[in-house]
Design an enzyme around this catalytic site. Structure first.
Site, mmCIF file in Angstrom:
data_model
loop_
_atom_site.group_PDB
_atom_site.id
_atom_site.type_symbol
_atom_site.label_atom_id
_atom_site.label_comp_id
_atom_site.label_asym_id
_atom_site.label_seq_id
_atom_site.Cartn_x
_atom_site.Cartn_y
_atom_site.Cartn_z
ATOM 1 N N ASN A 141 0.833 -1.203 0.000
ATOM 2 C CA ASN A 141 0.000 0.000 0.000
ATOM 3 C C ASN A 141 0.868 1.254 0.000
ATOM 4 O O ASN A 141 1.937 1.266 0.614
ATOM 5 C CB ASN A 141 -0.910 0.007 1.240
ATOM 6 C CG ASN A 141 -1.890 -1.151 1.241
ATOM 7 O OD1 ASN A 141 -2.429 -1.509 0.201
ATOM 8 N ND2 ASN A 141 -2.118 -1.745 2.403
ATOM 9 N N HIS A 197 6.280 -2.107 3.309
ATOM 10 C CA HIS A 197 6.136 -3.509 3.672
ATOM 11 C C HIS A 197 5.316 -4.213 2.611
ATOM 12 O O HIS A 197 4.361 -3.662 2.076
ATOM 13 C CB HIS A 197 5.475 -3.658 5.044
ATOM 14 C CG HIS A 197 4.304 -2.754 5.276
ATOM 15 N ND1 HIS A 197 4.454 -1.416 5.576
ATOM 16 C CD2 HIS A 197 2.984 -2.989 5.213
ATOM 17 C CE1 HIS A 197 3.257 -0.867 5.707
ATOM 18 N NE2 HIS A 197 2.349 -1.791 5.474
HETATM 19 P P1 AMP Z 1 -0.552 -0.938 5.926
HETATM 20 O O1 AMP Z 1 -1.990 -0.585 6.126
HETATM 21 O O2 AMP Z 1 -0.276 -1.465 4.559
HETATM 22 O O3 AMP Z 1 0.390 0.174 6.334
HETATM 23 O O4 AMP Z 1 -0.280 -2.167 6.890
HETATM 24 C C1 AMP Z 1 0.265 -2.074 8.168
HETATM 25 C C2 AMP Z 1 0.187 -3.443 8.772
HETATM 26 O O5 AMP Z 1 1.063 -3.500 9.879
HETATM 27 C C3 AMP Z 1 -1.205 -3.816 9.267
HETATM 28 O O6 AMP Z 1 -1.651 -5.000 8.620
HETATM 29 C C4 AMP Z 1 -0.993 -4.018 10.771
HETATM 30 O O7 AMP Z 1 -1.799 -5.044 11.296
HETATM 31 C C5 AMP Z 1 0.489 -4.358 10.848
HETATM 32 N N1 AMP Z 1 1.138 -4.081 12.109
HETATM 33 C C6 AMP Z 1 1.140 -2.901 12.791
HETATM 34 N N2 AMP Z 1 1.869 -3.019 13.926
HETATM 35 C C7 AMP Z 1 2.366 -4.290 13.935
HETATM 36 C C8 AMP Z 1 3.199 -5.031 14.840
HETATM 37 N N3 AMP Z 1 3.671 -4.501 15.965
HETATM 38 N N4 AMP Z 1 3.488 -6.318 14.529
HETATM 39 C C9 AMP Z 1 3.020 -6.879 13.400
HETATM 40 N N5 AMP Z 1 2.229 -6.241 12.510
HETATM 41 C C10 AMP Z 1 1.906 -4.961 12.775
#
Ligand code: AMP
Length: 117
Positions: free
Chosen positions: A88, A101
């Site tokens: 994203n 990511h």
């Molecule tokens: P995005 O919306 O593409 O920025 O995705 C961010 C992702 O990071 C989401 O799916 C969250 O659930 C994940 N996320 C946020 N904090 C953590 C964490 N501490 N450990 C693992 N995943 C995380």
């Protein structure tokens, strides 16, 4: 200088996470709020905030994200049935964490690609 996110702490293993893979370029761990049976995040160790910030010199890193995604999909047993890779970017893309990511999602049928609402 881009501001660090929680993902930098995960890379440095300063906060607990289910770490699945780490090398000199990338780190992979399970998403804390899985959207499918398998939901893994694969991130560069270098802080690149968004896809807009990727430089030509990052091409090796970006390629590594894909080879690690492929390997993890195999290890998770979802390679043959298939999976989805998502990255994203910014507000319209729904980006929440500003450290790029790759989402690796699968383990079940994922439906249509976009759910606009
Ligand atoms: P995005 O919306 O593409 O920025 O995705 C961010 C992702 O990071 C989401 O799916 C969250 O659930 C994940 N996320 C946020 N904090 C953590 C964490 N501490 N450990 C693992 N995943 C995380």
């Amino acid at each position: 200088m881009a501001e660090e996110t929680i993902f930098s702490k995960i890379i440095r293993q300063e906060i607990p996470t289910e770490l699945l893979y780490q090398d000199d370029l990338v780190t992979a761990f399970r998403d804390i709020a899985p959207q499918a049976k398998t939901h893994i995040l694969i991130i560069p160790n270098k802080l690149i905030p968004t896809v807009n910030d990727i430089e030509e010199s990052d091409e090796l890193i970006m390629g590594r994200l894909f080879t690690v995604a492929k390997q993890l999909a195999k290890e998770e047993g979802i390679a043959e049935d298939g999976f989805r890779l998502i990255m994203n970017c910014n507000q319209h893309g729904g980006q929440e964490v500003y450290h790029i990511h790759m989402h690796l999602v699968g383990g079940q049928p994922l439906g249509k690609m976009l759910a606009l609402k």
